[in-house]
Design a protein around this motif. Sequence first.
Motif, PDB file in Angstrom:
ATOM      1  N   GLU A  18       0.284  -1.320  -0.331  1.00 34.60           N
ATOM      2  CA  GLU A  18       0.049  -0.339   0.315  1.00 34.60           C
ATOM      3  C   GLU A  18       0.903   1.462   0.238  1.00 34.60           C
ATOM      4  OE1 GLU A  18      -1.907   1.160   3.244  1.00 34.60           O
ATOM      5  OE2 GLU A  18      -0.835  -0.053   5.079  1.00 34.60           O
ATOM      6  N   TYR A  19       0.559   2.828  -0.716  1.00 35.46           N
ATOM      7  CA  TYR A  19       1.041   3.745  -0.737  1.00 35.46           C
ATOM      8  C   TYR A  19       0.686   4.095   0.754  1.00 35.46           C
ATOM      9  CZ  TYR A  19       2.400   3.359  -5.193  1.00 35.46           C
ATOM     10  OH  TYR A  19       2.967   2.651  -6.552  1.00 35.46           O
ATOM     11  N   LEU A  20       1.424   4.682   2.009  1.00 38.44           N
ATOM     12  CA  LEU A  20       1.602   4.985   3.318  1.00 38.44           C
ATOM     13  C   LEU A  20       0.690   6.333   3.386  1.00 38.44           C
ATOM     14  CD1 LEU A  20       2.347   4.122   6.187  1.00 38.44           C
ATOM     15  CD2 LEU A  20       4.323   5.456   5.475  1.00 38.44           C
ATOM     16  N   PHE A  21       0.981   7.103   2.134  1.00 34.92           N
ATOM     17  CA  PHE A  21       0.979   8.924   1.903  1.00 34.92           C
ATOM     18  C   PHE A  21      -0.327   9.059   1.105  1.00 34.92           C
ATOM     19  CE2 PHE A  21       4.333   9.090   4.595  1.00 34.92           C
ATOM     20  CZ  PHE A  21       4.498   8.877   5.182  1.00 34.92           C
ATOM     21  N   GLY A  22      -0.530   7.365   0.620  1.00 32.50           N
ATOM     22  CA  GLY A  22      -1.203   7.773  -0.863  1.00 32.50           C
ATOM     23  C   GLY A  22      -1.312   8.037  -2.001  1.00 32.50           C
ATOM     24  N   THR A  23      -1.832   7.735  -3.214  1.00 30.71           N
ATOM     25  CA  THR A  23      -1.402   8.458  -4.616  1.00 30.71           C
ATOM     26  C   THR A  23      -2.234   9.954  -4.959  1.00 30.71           C
ATOM     27  OG1 THR A  23      -3.041   7.178  -5.536  1.00 30.71           O
ATOM     28  CG2 THR A  23      -0.713   6.162  -4.817  1.00 30.71           C
ATOM     29  N   ALA A  24      -2.850  10.620  -4.341  1.00 33.88           N
ATOM     30  CA  ALA A  24      -2.565  11.849  -4.553  1.00 33.88           C
ATOM     31  C   ALA A  24      -2.191  12.441  -4.101  1.00 33.88           C
ATOM     32  CB  ALA A  24      -4.583  11.825  -3.487  1.00 33.88           C
ATOM     33  N   PRO A  25      -2.405  14.303  -5.251  1.00 35.76           N
ATOM     34  CA  PRO A  25      -1.354  14.419  -5.105  1.00 35.76           C
ATOM     35  C   PRO A  25      -1.095  14.981  -3.433  1.00 35.76           C
ATOM     36  CG  PRO A  25      -2.629  15.853  -6.164  1.00 35.76           C
ATOM     37  CD  PRO A  25      -3.189  14.351  -5.878  1.00 35.76           C
ATOM     38  N   ASN A  26      -0.927  15.991  -2.274  1.00 30.34           N
ATOM     39  CA  ASN A  26      -1.103  16.970  -1.482  1.00 30.34           C
ATOM     40  C   ASN A  26      -1.548  17.884  -1.992  1.00 30.34           C
ATOM     41  OD1 ASN A  26       0.898  19.371  -0.472  1.00 30.34           O
ATOM     42  ND2 ASN A  26       0.237  18.475   2.100  1.00 30.34           N
ATOM     43  N   ALA A  27      -2.450  18.447  -1.040  1.00 27.93           N
ATOM     44  CA  ALA A  27      -3.746  19.219  -1.154  1.00 27.93           C
ATOM     45  C   ALA A  27      -3.386  20.758  -1.165  1.00 27.93           C
ATOM     46  CB  ALA A  27      -4.548  19.026  -0.065  1.00 27.93           C
ATOM     47  N   PHE A  28      -2.169  21.140  -0.775  1.00 26.81           N
ATOM     48  CA  PHE A  28      -1.221  22.179  -0.667  1.00 26.81           C
ATOM     49  C   PHE A  28      -0.341  22.591  -2.237  1.00 26.81           C
ATOM     50  CE2 PHE A  28       3.090  24.021  -0.681  1.00 26.81           C
ATOM     51  CZ  PHE A  28       2.796  25.455  -1.081  1.00 26.81           C
ATOM     52  N   LEU A  29      -0.048  21.479  -2.685  1.00 29.53           N
ATOM     53  CA  LEU A  29       0.935  21.293  -3.748  1.00 29.53           C
ATOM     54  C   LEU A  29      -0.367  21.288  -4.773  1.00 29.53           C
ATOM     55  CD1 LEU A  29       3.428  21.009  -5.479  1.00 29.53           C
ATOM     56  CD2 LEU A  29       3.070  18.703  -5.263  1.00 29.53           C
ATOM     57  N   ALA A  30      -1.446  20.723  -5.145  1.00 27.87           N
ATOM     58  CA  ALA A  30      -2.327  20.935  -5.570  1.00 27.87           C
ATOM     59  C   ALA A  30      -3.092  22.042  -6.352  1.00 27.87           C
ATOM     60  CB  ALA A  30      -3.121  19.717  -5.769  1.00 27.87           C
ATOM     61  N   ARG A  31      -3.355  23.066  -5.052  1.00 25.57           N
ATOM     62  CA  ARG A  31      -3.910  24.499  -4.986  1.00 25.57           C
ATOM     63  C   ARG A  31      -2.826  25.711  -5.775  1.00 25.57           C
ATOM     64  NH1 ARG A  31      -4.961  23.769   0.091  1.00 25.57           N
ATOM     65  NH2 ARG A  31      -2.503  25.191   0.877  1.00 25.57           N
ATOM     66  N   GLU A  32      -1.636  25.696  -5.348  1.00 30.75           N
ATOM     67  CA  GLU A  32      -0.643  26.325  -6.166  1.00 30.75           C
ATOM     68  C   GLU A  32       0.672  26.106  -6.988  1.00 30.75           C
ATOM     69  OE1 GLU A  32      -0.634  29.174  -4.448  1.00 30.75           O
ATOM     70  OE2 GLU A  32      -2.017  28.326  -2.543  1.00 30.75           O
ATOM     71  N   ALA A  33       0.149  24.550  -7.686  1.00 27.07           N
ATOM     72  CA  ALA A  33       0.523  23.930  -9.072  1.00 27.07           C
ATOM     73  C   ALA A  33       0.820  25.610 -10.157  1.00 27.07           C
ATOM     74  CB  ALA A  33       0.477  22.877  -9.445  1.00 27.07           C
ATOM     75  N   TYR A  34      -0.180  26.436 -10.027  1.00 28.45           N
ATOM     76  CA  TYR A  34      -0.883  27.094 -10.936  1.00 28.45           C
ATOM     77  C   TYR A  34       0.464  28.256 -11.344  1.00 28.45           C
ATOM     78  CZ  TYR A  34      -2.252  30.841  -7.780  1.00 28.45           C
ATOM     79  OH  TYR A  34      -1.836  31.776  -6.373  1.00 28.45           O
ATOM     80  N   ARG A  35       1.411  28.557  -9.883  1.00 26.29           N
ATOM     81  CA  ARG A  35       1.754  29.299  -9.680  1.00 26.29           C
ATOM     82  C   ARG A  35       3.679  28.785 -10.496  1.00 26.29           C
ATOM     83  NH1 ARG A  35       1.750  32.755  -5.062  1.00 26.29           N
ATOM     84  NH2 ARG A  35       0.490  32.876  -3.528  1.00 26.29           N
ATOM     85  N   LEU A  36       3.639  27.073 -10.594  1.00 25.02           N
ATOM     86  CA  LEU A  36       4.518  27.518 -11.854  1.00 25.02           C
ATOM     87  C   LEU A  36       5.064  27.725 -13.262  1.00 25.02           C
ATOM     88  CD1 LEU A  36       4.443  23.269  -9.697  1.00 25.02           C
ATOM     89  CD2 LEU A  36       5.757  25.526  -9.770  1.00 25.02           C
ATOM     90  N   THR A  37       5.447  28.422 -13.849  1.00 21.95           N
ATOM     91  CA  THR A  37       4.758  27.775 -14.962  1.00 21.95           C
ATOM     92  C   THR A  37       5.355  26.883 -16.125  1.00 21.95           C
ATOM     93  OG1 THR A  37       7.020  30.299 -14.706  1.00 21.95           O
ATOM     94  CG2 THR A  37       6.684  29.857 -17.054  1.00 21.95           C
TER      95      THR A  37
END
Length: 206
Positions: A18-37
Amino acid sequence: MTEPSQAEFWNERYAADEYLFGTAPNAFLAREAYRLTPGSKVLAVADGEGRNSVFLAQHGHRVVATDVSERALDKARALAERRGVQVEYRQADLAEWEWPAEAFDAVVGIFVQFAGPELRWDIFDGVHRSLKPCGLLLLEGYREEQLAYGTGGPPNIENLYTEEGLRRAFSAWEIELLDAYDAEIQEGTAHSGKSALIDLVARKRG
């Protein structure tokens, strides 16, 4: 009896299928990824089983991800293959890793709180070294108040973040976001429940 090495400790923690921390992205990263070029070259440090590096690759970024655990990296590679993306995975102990100079447009560090104060400063210096001018850091961790919740993170207070400490560490950067708050999180079996979080988005000055 000697203490296990970081690699041994994390290989044991990641041993199950099993994936200890799951396979979905971290919520903060998913929320702020728009900042990446678009098409950024991104370094994901201590990325574990790959949930965040795979997410970044799915969004068109060129991703290098490190972890000290070969077991975690094997699981990360398997996840990337299932999702049909390419990520360059590197086994690295951040206490010894030679950070490449000005190699990345962005660095992502999610709950990298295995590091005590001395190593934390070394990691922050390494992040600065690795980022290109105007490169972006996305960092999330637990605050000291997390000890009262007991829903994840290290048991020792010196590994936890404070707003004052992060402001001091990144005083020479342009801080775009610094937010301390409590939230319910569900990230696999290891991070679950009400948590004391702090998010930092900071840009290396050109």
